[in-house]
Motif scaffolding. Sequence first.
Motif, mmCIF file in Angstrom:
data_model
loop_
_atom_site.group_PDB
_atom_site.id
_atom_site.type_symbol
_atom_site.label_atom_id
_atom_site.label_comp_id
_atom_site.label_asym_id
_atom_site.label_seq_id
_atom_site.Cartn_x
_atom_site.Cartn_y
_atom_site.Cartn_z
ATOM 1 N N HIS A 120 -0.032 9.717 6.537
ATOM 2 C CA HIS A 120 1.364 10.092 6.765
ATOM 3 C C HIS A 120 1.908 10.729 5.501
ATOM 4 N N CYS A 121 2.437 11.931 5.600
ATOM 5 C CA CYS A 121 3.045 12.624 4.453
ATOM 6 C C CYS A 121 2.087 12.721 3.275
ATOM 7 N N GLY A 122 0.821 12.972 3.545
ATOM 8 C CA GLY A 122 -0.155 13.143 2.476
ATOM 9 C C GLY A 122 -0.718 11.854 1.912
ATOM 10 N N ALA A 123 -0.270 10.704 2.378
ATOM 11 C CA ALA A 123 -0.801 9.416 1.919
ATOM 12 C C ALA A 123 -1.589 8.791 3.059
ATOM 13 N N SER A 124 -2.607 8.045 2.712
ATOM 14 C CA SER A 124 -3.369 7.367 3.753
ATOM 15 C C SER A 124 -3.517 5.902 3.388
ATOM 16 N N GLY A 125 -3.612 5.077 4.401
ATOM 17 C CA GLY A 125 -3.766 3.653 4.163
ATOM 18 C C GLY A 125 -4.517 2.987 5.295
ATOM 19 N N LEU A 126 -5.308 2.000 4.931
ATOM 20 C CA LEU A 126 -6.008 1.181 5.911
ATOM 21 C C LEU A 126 -5.269 -0.147 5.980
ATOM 22 N N TYR A 127 -4.779 -0.483 7.155
ATOM 23 C CA TYR A 127 -3.979 -1.689 7.341
ATOM 24 C C TYR A 127 -4.686 -2.629 8.303
ATOM 25 N N GLN A 128 -4.504 -3.928 8.086
ATOM 26 C CA GLN A 128 -5.088 -4.960 8.937
ATOM 27 C C GLN A 128 -3.962 -5.751 9.580
ATOM 28 N N GLN A 129 -4.100 -6.039 10.865
ATOM 29 C CA GLN A 129 -3.075 -6.796 11.578
ATOM 30 C C GLN A 129 -3.126 -8.259 11.153
ATOM 31 N N GLN A 130 -1.976 -8.778 10.707
ATOM 32 C CA GLN A 130 -1.856 -10.186 10.328
ATOM 33 C C GLN A 130 -1.208 -10.987 11.448
ATOM 34 N N GLY A 158 0.795 -1.215 0.000
ATOM 35 C CA GLY A 158 0.000 0.000 0.000
ATOM 36 C C GLY A 158 0.831 1.270 0.000
ATOM 37 N N PRO A 159 0.173 2.396 0.194
ATOM 38 C CA PRO A 159 0.839 3.690 0.079
ATOM 39 C C PRO A 159 1.841 3.988 1.189
ATOM 40 N N LEU A 160 1.745 3.300 2.303
ATOM 41 C CA LEU A 160 2.644 3.551 3.428
ATOM 42 C C LEU A 160 3.594 2.377 3.653
ATOM 43 N N ASP A 161 3.867 1.618 2.593
ATOM 44 C CA ASP A 161 4.736 0.446 2.682
ATOM 45 C C ASP A 161 6.088 0.819 3.278
ATOM 46 N N GLY A 162 6.483 0.073 4.298
ATOM 47 C CA GLY A 162 7.782 0.289 4.925
ATOM 48 C C GLY A 162 7.777 1.273 6.074
ATOM 49 N N LEU A 163 6.673 1.963 6.291
ATOM 50 C CA LEU A 163 6.588 2.905 7.407
ATOM 51 C C LEU A 163 6.650 2.141 8.716
#
Length: 79
Positions: free
Chosen positions: A41-51, A12-17
């Motif tokens: 973060h830094c103008g990008a947004s992402g929805l992440y799910q805990q694996q 996604g857009p925040l990969d590696g954050l």
Amino acid sequence: MPDDDFVTLYAGPLDGLTVTRTHLDTLAQDHGNDRFLLLTHCGASGLYQQQTEDRWIYAAPGLLGHNDNPKGDAGEEAP
């Protein structure tokens, strides 16, 4: 005060954050057995799910149903 662990977001857009576990825990939301994190973060947004405890994977657009046709219109090119 003990050192705080870092958690990495994948894809996604925040990969590696990386964010601290404490910060992530204050932002994460529980939905049944699933945990989600909506972060900008830094103008990008992402929805992440805990694996797993340390791994959060990009959950959108597939999880949210925004991408029912993965090829989209771009899959059909003009001759």
